[in-house]
Scaffold this motif. Structure first.
Motif, mmCIF file in Angstrom:
data_model
loop_
_atom_site.group_PDB
_atom_site.id
_atom_site.type_symbol
_atom_site.label_atom_id
_atom_site.label_comp_id
_atom_site.label_asym_id
_atom_site.label_seq_id
_atom_site.Cartn_x
_atom_site.Cartn_y
_atom_site.Cartn_z
ATOM 1 N N MET A 86 0.874 -1.172 0.000
ATOM 2 C CA MET A 86 0.000 0.000 0.000
ATOM 3 C C MET A 86 0.915 1.226 0.000
ATOM 4 S SD MET A 86 -2.853 -1.530 -0.065
ATOM 5 C CE MET A 86 -4.056 -0.264 0.169
ATOM 6 N N ASP A 87 0.345 2.412 -0.206
ATOM 7 C CA ASP A 87 1.146 3.636 -0.303
ATOM 8 C C ASP A 87 2.071 3.838 0.891
ATOM 9 O OD1 ASP A 87 0.144 4.259 -2.772
ATOM 10 O OD2 ASP A 87 -1.236 5.806 -2.059
ATOM 11 N N GLU A 88 1.547 3.682 2.107
ATOM 12 C CA GLU A 88 2.365 3.901 3.305
ATOM 13 C C GLU A 88 3.470 2.854 3.415
ATOM 14 O OE1 GLU A 88 3.933 5.724 6.586
ATOM 15 O OE2 GLU A 88 2.451 6.518 5.196
ATOM 16 N N GLU A 89 3.162 1.607 3.106
ATOM 17 C CA GLU A 89 4.176 0.541 3.144
ATOM 18 C C GLU A 89 5.277 0.798 2.109
ATOM 19 O OE1 GLU A 89 1.700 -3.420 4.418
ATOM 20 O OE2 GLU A 89 1.344 -2.578 2.418
ATOM 21 N N GLU A 90 4.861 1.232 0.936
ATOM 22 C CA GLU A 90 5.820 1.535 -0.117
ATOM 23 C C GLU A 90 6.739 2.674 0.320
ATOM 24 O OE1 GLU A 90 5.498 2.005 -4.842
ATOM 25 O OE2 GLU A 90 4.492 3.618 -3.732
ATOM 26 N N LEU A 91 6.153 3.719 0.900
ATOM 27 C CA LEU A 91 6.932 4.858 1.376
ATOM 28 C C LEU A 91 7.939 4.421 2.438
ATOM 29 C CD1 LEU A 91 7.441 7.948 1.405
ATOM 30 C CD2 LEU A 91 5.720 8.061 3.212
ATOM 31 N N GLN A 92 7.502 3.607 3.394
ATOM 32 C CA GLN A 92 8.392 3.146 4.458
ATOM 33 C C GLN A 92 9.497 2.232 3.914
ATOM 34 O OE1 GLN A 92 8.490 4.460 7.451
ATOM 35 N NE2 GLN A 92 6.789 5.751 6.799
ATOM 36 N N HIS A 93 9.158 1.429 2.907
ATOM 37 C CA HIS A 93 10.148 0.555 2.282
ATOM 38 C C HIS A 93 11.230 1.393 1.594
ATOM 39 C CE1 HIS A 93 11.573 -2.203 -1.021
ATOM 40 N NE2 HIS A 93 11.867 -2.865 0.072
ATOM 41 N N TYR A 94 10.810 2.390 0.817
ATOM 42 C CA TYR A 94 11.779 3.282 0.169
ATOM 43 C C TYR A 94 12.598 4.053 1.214
ATOM 44 C CZ TYR A 94 10.519 2.769 -4.782
ATOM 45 O OH TYR A 94 10.350 2.298 -6.055
ATOM 46 N N ALA A 95 11.956 4.469 2.312
ATOM 47 C CA ALA A 95 12.667 5.209 3.363
ATOM 48 C C ALA A 95 13.763 4.345 3.984
ATOM 49 C CB ALA A 95 11.686 5.696 4.427
ATOM 50 N N LEU A 96 13.474 3.063 4.206
ATOM 51 C CA LEU A 96 14.478 2.141 4.731
ATOM 52 C C LEU A 96 15.646 2.012 3.758
ATOM 53 C CD1 LEU A 96 15.545 -0.146 6.608
ATOM 54 C CD2 LEU A 96 14.144 -1.712 5.239
ATOM 55 N N LEU A 97 15.342 1.792 2.485
ATOM 56 C CA LEU A 97 16.401 1.664 1.488
ATOM 57 C C LEU A 97 17.205 2.959 1.358
ATOM 58 C CD1 LEU A 97 14.569 -0.452 -1.224
ATOM 59 C CD2 LEU A 97 16.263 -1.225 0.435
ATOM 60 N N GLN A 98 16.541 4.100 1.520
ATOM 61 C CA GLN A 98 17.239 5.387 1.470
ATOM 62 C C GLN A 98 18.242 5.499 2.620
ATOM 63 O OE1 GLN A 98 14.826 8.901 2.193
ATOM 64 N NE2 GLN A 98 16.097 10.096 0.801
#
Length: 147
Positions: A86-98
């Motif tokens: 979902m949008d929030e999960e995707e955002l958190q996943h990208y934030a972790l990779l960042q």
């Protein structure tokens, strides 16, 4: 031209240093000549991977005075099935990779490339990646090393 065996060793060292400080480990590294080559290598890979190209090199100058510019492209990727986040999960996943990519960048900047023979030039370009190499998301860094 960067020796590709030494280049692989440098990436393994970066992975090791990052994993000491990272909230999620980088599983390993994969190097490839071309995009299709990397896609085959990543096919069944799970977890986060540090991937890179075999660096291209451009020689400038003559016999007595020359300089070689090595183009490097690194990826920090994790496979995410399409539509699973979902949008929030995707955002958190990208934030972790960042956050992990920031550690990779710090290690790149701190690394003494081949006993000081190489030094970063022209900065680093960091870009977001979506659905690359068969369903992987993450970030990439483009940089040149000059020797």
């Amino acid at each position: 031209m960067i020796d590709i065996v030494r280049y692989r060793e440098m990436l393994l060292e970066i992975r090791q240093r990052v994993n000491v400080r990272s909230e999620k480990p980088i599983e390993g590294i994969k190097l490839a000549v071309r995009e299709g080559h990397l896609q085959k290598k990543l096919k069944d890979a799970e977890g986060i991977w540090l991937c890179g190209n075999f660096p291209d090199a451009e020689l400038k100058g003559g016999m007595d005075c020359h300089q070689e510019s090595n183009q490097i492209l690194l990826f920090l990727l994790e496979k995410v099935p399409a539509g699973e986040e979902m949008d929030e999960e995707e955002l958190q996943h990208y934030a972790l990779l960042q956050r992990i990519m920031e550690l990779v960048k710090k290690e790149l900047l701190a690394m003494d490339f081949v006993c000081g023979e190489l030094s970063p030039a022209n900065g680093m370009l960091t870009e977001w990646e979506y659905d690359v190499f068969g369903g992987f998301n993450g970030l990439s860094i483009g940089l040149k090393l000059v020797d």
